[in-house]
Design an enzyme around this catalytic site. Structure first.
Site, mmCIF file in Angstrom:
data_model
loop_
_atom_site.group_PDB
_atom_site.id
_atom_site.type_symbol
_atom_site.label_atom_id
_atom_site.label_comp_id
_atom_site.label_asym_id
_atom_site.label_seq_id
_atom_site.Cartn_x
_atom_site.Cartn_y
_atom_site.Cartn_z
ATOM 1 N N HIS A 70 2.271 -8.467 -43.388
ATOM 2 C CA HIS A 70 0.958 -7.921 -43.739
ATOM 3 C C HIS A 70 0.846 -6.429 -43.406
ATOM 4 C CE1 HIS A 70 0.171 -8.782 -39.439
ATOM 5 N NE2 HIS A 70 -0.844 -7.936 -39.518
ATOM 6 N N ASP A 71 1.609 -5.970 -42.435
ATOM 7 C CA ASP A 71 1.550 -4.555 -42.048
ATOM 8 C C ASP A 71 2.770 -3.765 -42.508
ATOM 9 O OD1 ASP A 71 -0.954 -4.487 -40.909
ATOM 10 O OD2 ASP A 71 -0.251 -4.765 -38.851
ATOM 11 N N LYS A 74 2.737 -0.054 -43.355
ATOM 12 C CA LYS A 74 2.694 0.987 -42.329
ATOM 13 C C LYS A 74 4.001 1.750 -42.237
ATOM 14 C CE LYS A 74 -0.966 -1.093 -39.544
ATOM 15 N NZ LYS A 74 -1.358 -1.678 -38.236
ATOM 16 N N HIS A 99 -2.621 1.149 -46.055
ATOM 17 C CA HIS A 99 -1.438 0.318 -45.806
ATOM 18 C C HIS A 99 -1.444 -1.039 -46.522
ATOM 19 C CE1 HIS A 99 -3.683 -1.695 -42.460
ATOM 20 N NE2 HIS A 99 -2.857 -2.688 -42.698
ATOM 21 N N HIS A 125 -5.882 -8.494 -46.850
ATOM 22 C CA HIS A 125 -6.074 -8.981 -45.482
ATOM 23 C C HIS A 125 -7.066 -8.148 -44.675
ATOM 24 C CE1 HIS A 125 -2.968 -5.938 -44.351
ATOM 25 N NE2 HIS A 125 -3.456 -6.044 -43.123
ATOM 26 N N HIS A 126 -7.554 -7.029 -45.238
ATOM 27 C CA HIS A 126 -8.602 -6.266 -44.562
ATOM 28 C C HIS A 126 -9.928 -6.288 -45.326
ATOM 29 C CE1 HIS A 126 -6.897 -4.623 -40.929
ATOM 30 N NE2 HIS A 126 -5.800 -4.262 -41.563
ATOM 31 N N ASP A 154 -4.821 -11.944 -37.400
ATOM 32 C CA ASP A 154 -4.509 -10.536 -37.163
ATOM 33 C C ASP A 154 -5.418 -9.959 -36.083
ATOM 34 O OD1 ASP A 154 -3.484 -7.955 -37.507
ATOM 35 O OD2 ASP A 154 -4.774 -7.525 -39.236
#
Length: 206
Positions: A70-71, A74, A99, A125-126, A154
């Site tokens: 998910h990250d 970055k 990201h 996811h954000h 998260d």
């Protein structure tokens, strides 16, 4: 580091796709060890919550992969943002908010048969339950269920793990903060499922 899972119930991916996902994992680890370890833990939490919620094997496989990466976006965030030791100013925050889109593009590039489904979860996811999230301002059930699960996992891990600028929170303190985010950031029903999961499996609380 956790092994890279294949999505249950899906045909095996071509060798180049498997290689591509391994490269993503290695690149994330090289870029930022904390983020890589965070993604490992979030993947485990999300899998446990997904099972608790009764997801099918296929959907659970998508969730596990999305949580693990998910990250990954970055990787493309510059050091003065990614490694900034404290609260980000608005300009840096705007860069950080890119990201999920970066990550979705990177995962799509793996060429896996499930790439589009997993990338969609990474992308969202954000998002926030009340529509205040990013990148698309989705709200409520517009947000994929698996992405809503990922948001909780998260947030919980981010608060209960060591960060460059603070120590870990206690589980009960992190849950109290998440509780206040019900109907704003997170899905109230899924938070209830998460609380039930932690009551049944205290070892997951970390």
């Amino acid at each position: 580091m956790l092994p890279i899972p294949e999505s249950p119930g899906l045909p095996l991916s071509p060798d180049h796709a498997t290689c591509g996902i391994a490269v993503l994992a290695a690149a994330l680890d090289e870029r930022d060890r904390y983020t890589d370890q965070h993604c490992d833990r979030v993947s485990q939490l999300a899998e446990a919550l997904g099972r608790h919620c009764g997801l099918s094997d296929t959907r659970l496989g998508h969730l596990v992969l999305a949580a693990r990466f998910h990250d990954v976006g970055k990787i493309g965030i510059r050091d003065d943002v990614l490694l900034h030791p404290g609260r980000l100013d608005e300009a840096r925050m705007e860069t950080m908010r890119s990201h999920p889109e970066r990550g979705a593009r990177l995962f799509t590039a793996t060429g896996r048969s499930d790439a589009a489904a997993v990338a969609k979860l990474i992308l969202h996811h954000h998002e926030a339950w009340d529509g205040s999230g990013y990148p698309h301002g989705l709200q409520r059930e517009e947000i994929p269920l698996e992405a809503r699960i990922l948001t909780i996992a998260d947030g919980y891990d981010a608060m209960t793990s060591v960060r460059p600028y603070r120590g870990p929170m206690r589980s009960e303190d992190a849950l109290a903060i998440l509780s206040r985010e019900q109907d704003r950031l997170i899905d109230r029903r899924l938070f209830g499922e998460f609380q039930g999961l932690l009551r049944e499996h205290a070892e997951i609380a970390g």
